[in-house]
Write a protein that holds these residues in place. Structure first.
Motif, PDB file in Angstrom:
ATOM      1  N   PHE A 112       3.634   1.394   1.750  1.00 26.17           N
ATOM      2  CA  PHE A 112       2.233   1.379   2.152  1.00 26.17           C
ATOM      3  C   PHE A 112       1.998   2.286   3.364  1.00 26.17           C
ATOM      4  CE2 PHE A 112      -1.482  -0.609   4.167  1.00 26.17           C
ATOM      5  CZ  PHE A 112      -2.348  -0.571   3.097  1.00 26.17           C
ATOM      6  N   VAL A 113       2.877   2.149   4.354  1.00 22.80           N
ATOM      7  CA  VAL A 113       2.729   2.966   5.577  1.00 22.80           C
ATOM      8  C   VAL A 113       2.916   4.443   5.241  1.00 22.80           C
ATOM      9  CG1 VAL A 113       3.790   3.473   7.817  1.00 22.80           C
ATOM     10  CG2 VAL A 113       3.374   1.118   7.157  1.00 22.80           C
ATOM     11  N   VAL A 114       3.956   4.755   4.448  1.00 21.03           N
ATOM     12  CA  VAL A 114       4.224   6.159   4.093  1.00 21.03           C
ATOM     13  C   VAL A 114       3.066   6.732   3.281  1.00 21.03           C
ATOM     14  CG1 VAL A 114       5.747   7.671   2.746  1.00 21.03           C
ATOM     15  CG2 VAL A 114       6.732   5.922   4.200  1.00 21.03           C
ATOM     16  N   ALA A 115       2.589   5.954   2.283  1.00 25.18           N
ATOM     17  CA  ALA A 115       1.491   6.427   1.422  1.00 25.18           C
ATOM     18  C   ALA A 115       0.220   6.646   2.230  1.00 25.18           C
ATOM     19  CB  ALA A 115       1.237   5.419   0.308  1.00 25.18           C
ATOM     20  N   THR A 116      -0.081   5.707   3.125  1.00 25.66           N
ATOM     21  CA  THR A 116      -1.290   5.837   3.948  1.00 25.66           C
ATOM     22  C   THR A 116      -1.200   7.073   4.831  1.00 25.66           C
ATOM     23  OG1 THR A 116      -1.389   3.443   4.008  1.00 25.66           O
ATOM     24  CG2 THR A 116      -2.785   4.602   5.551  1.00 25.66           C
ATOM     25  N   PHE A 117      -0.028   7.223   5.462  1.00 26.07           N
ATOM     26  CA  PHE A 117       0.183   8.362   6.349  1.00 26.07           C
ATOM     27  C   PHE A 117       0.083   9.670   5.560  1.00 26.07           C
ATOM     28  CE2 PHE A 117       3.078  11.334   8.536  1.00 26.07           C
ATOM     29  CZ  PHE A 117       2.426  11.392   9.755  1.00 26.07           C
ATOM     30  N   GLN A 118       0.754   9.680   4.397  1.00 25.52           N
ATOM     31  CA  GLN A 118       0.784  10.891   3.573  1.00 25.52           C
ATOM     32  C   GLN A 118      -0.624  11.255   3.094  1.00 25.52           C
ATOM     33  OE1 GLN A 118       3.362  10.469   0.213  1.00 25.52           O
ATOM     34  NE2 GLN A 118       3.858  12.618   0.157  1.00 25.52           N
ATOM     35  N   ASN A 119      -1.356  10.250   2.580  1.00 22.98           N
ATOM     36  CA  ASN A 119      -2.696  10.518   2.062  1.00 22.98           C
ATOM     37  C   ASN A 119      -3.643  10.962   3.171  1.00 22.98           C
ATOM     38  OD1 ASN A 119      -1.866   9.881  -0.457  1.00 22.98           O
ATOM     39  ND2 ASN A 119      -2.704   7.816  -0.471  1.00 22.98           N
ATOM     40  N   SER A 120      -3.551  10.283   4.328  1.00 20.88           N
ATOM     41  CA  SER A 120      -4.419  10.658   5.450  1.00 20.88           C
ATOM     42  C   SER A 120      -4.090  12.070   5.902  1.00 20.88           C
ATOM     43  CB  SER A 120      -4.232   9.697   6.617  1.00 20.88           C
ATOM     44  OG  SER A 120      -4.435   8.404   6.172  1.00 20.88           O
ATOM     45  N   LEU A 121      -2.789  12.368   5.933  1.00 26.35           N
ATOM     46  CA  LEU A 121      -2.348  13.694   6.386  1.00 26.35           C
ATOM     47  C   LEU A 121      -2.819  14.763   5.404  1.00 26.35           C
ATOM     48  CD1 LEU A 121      -0.574  14.503   8.840  1.00 26.35           C
ATOM     49  CD2 LEU A 121       1.270  14.864   7.204  1.00 26.35           C
ATOM     50  N   THR A 122      -2.696  14.486   4.114  1.00 26.24           N
ATOM     51  CA  THR A 122      -3.127  15.447   3.087  1.00 26.24           C
ATOM     52  C   THR A 122      -4.626  15.689   3.204  1.00 26.24           C
ATOM     53  OG1 THR A 122      -1.461  14.430   1.684  1.00 26.24           O
ATOM     54  CG2 THR A 122      -2.966  15.942   0.610  1.00 26.24           C
ATOM     55  N   SER A 123      -5.393  14.602   3.356  1.00 23.22           N
ATOM     56  CA  SER A 123      -6.851  14.746   3.486  1.00 23.22           C
ATOM     57  C   SER A 123      -7.195  15.556   4.721  1.00 23.22           C
ATOM     58  CB  SER A 123      -7.517  13.375   3.592  1.00 23.22           C
ATOM     59  OG  SER A 123      -7.193  12.598   2.506  1.00 23.22           O
TER      60      SER A 123
END
Lengths: 69, 261
Positions: free
Chosen positions: B57-68
């Motif tokens: 969850f933390v990795v996905a949130t970080f990754q998605n926020s970073l990509t956006s």
């Protein structure tokens, strides 16, 4: 509704809650729940043990009262 | 032997008793220990799964926020370069989904490997950015900007609340607190917020499509209302609410089981 008369039977047999809980192998907390009528169900094994210790019938402990009347 | 194989070295040592017990089923005398052992195994699995979920969850949130963030940054950078190149300034850009008016519409594209020209079908949905036609913002434009900003803030706030609630639930699971009233209300809130996010996203898309349709009309593409509904969040929200109902039933059963003497 089902009324639990365990306290009446305990008074008749002059037995305390702790003593009964030790003999029946049920925790005093659970026995207290049963005594105060908060229990949702009673296992046959528990009922059997209580009847054995108090030398009574299940009907002496449990009673049906029609609360709609 | 009803179903429990025991290797007891010291019958008074409950720790050794628990360690050596092997479960095949239940027996009258040892049912409590079997239940304890089963609960321990279940909780261990639950803790491992919760930890994995938390990490993902933390990795996905970080990754998605970073990509956006990177996508938004590069879009802004490109717009800046475009403005510099053509010496123009603009007020508003919108990213829109476009639907080609004809399925047979083909466009030329270049293969950079051998510089050959290729034909391709456009995607059903694509993105463009365009400049607002109004140099002087009218009252209606200002109203739309305020509504747009409010919707953005509301959606962002909802996401933050959902993030916090999910982390709280996972941490609670790691503490072996599963059937708790707090978790039920948290999951219920997550479901409701996800549906609200779906509705807000739909309103946001509707506003953009409405503004774009009022401002521009393209020859080969159309800006349609067909894809504005945010079904993903709405469906996930409903599934979460459904799971919450199951959890409520499970909690009720647990309570009943606890009150069985």
């Amino acid at each position: 509704m089902i009324v639990v008369n365990l306290d009446v039977m305990m008074a008749r047999r002059k037995i305390s809650l702790n003593e009964l809980s030790e003999k029946v192998n049920v925790t005093p907390a659970n026995l207290s729940i049963l005594k105060t009528g908060k229990a949702k169900a009673v296992r046959f094994s528990t009922l059997e043990a209580i009847c054995k210790v108090l030398d009574c019938q299940p009907g002496d402990i449990l009673e049906f009262v029609d609360d709609t009347k | 032997m009803v179903g429990v194989l025991l290797q007891i070295t010291n019958p008074f040592s409950i720790k050794k008793y628990r360690k050596t017990i092997k479960i095949f089923g239940y027996s009258k005398n040892n049912s409590l220990l079997c239940t304890v052992q089963f609960k321990k195994q279940f909780m261990k699995r639950l803790k491992i799964l919760s930890t994995l979920l938390l990490i993902c969850f933390v990795v996905a949130t970080f990754q998605n926020s970073l990509t956006s963030f990177v996508n938004g940054f590069s879009l802004g950078w490109n717009i800046g370069e475009y403005e510099e190149m053509y010496e123009t300034t603009s007020q508003t850009y919108l990213a829109m989904k476009l639907t080609p008016k004809s399925d047979l519409l083909q466009m030329n594209t270049l293969n950079v490997r051998d510089s050959s020209s290729m034909m391709m079908l456009p995607e059903k949905a694509t993105f463009i950015t365009f400049k607002s036609m109004h140099q002087e913002a009218s009252g209606e434009d200002k109203f739309h900007s305020v509504v747009d900003a409010l919707l953005n803030v509301a959606i962002l706030s909802c996401f933050v609340v959902v993030l916090v609630l999910v982390v709280k639930i996972i941490l609670s699971f790691r503490r072996s607190e599963v059937f708790e009233e707090r978790n039920i209300s948290r999951i219920n809130l997550i479901g409701r917020i996800l549906i609200i996010i779906g509705v807000l996203n739909t309103l946001w898309e509707f506003l953009h499509v409405f503004l774009a349709r009022r401002t521009i009309a393209l020859t080969d593409f159309e800006i349609s209302y067909t894809e504005i509904i945010d079904w993903e969040n709405i469906i996930i929200g409903l599934v979460v609410l459904l799971m919450n109902e199951i959890l409520i039933m499970a909690t009720g059963m647990k309570k009943e089981q606890e009150l069985t003497i």
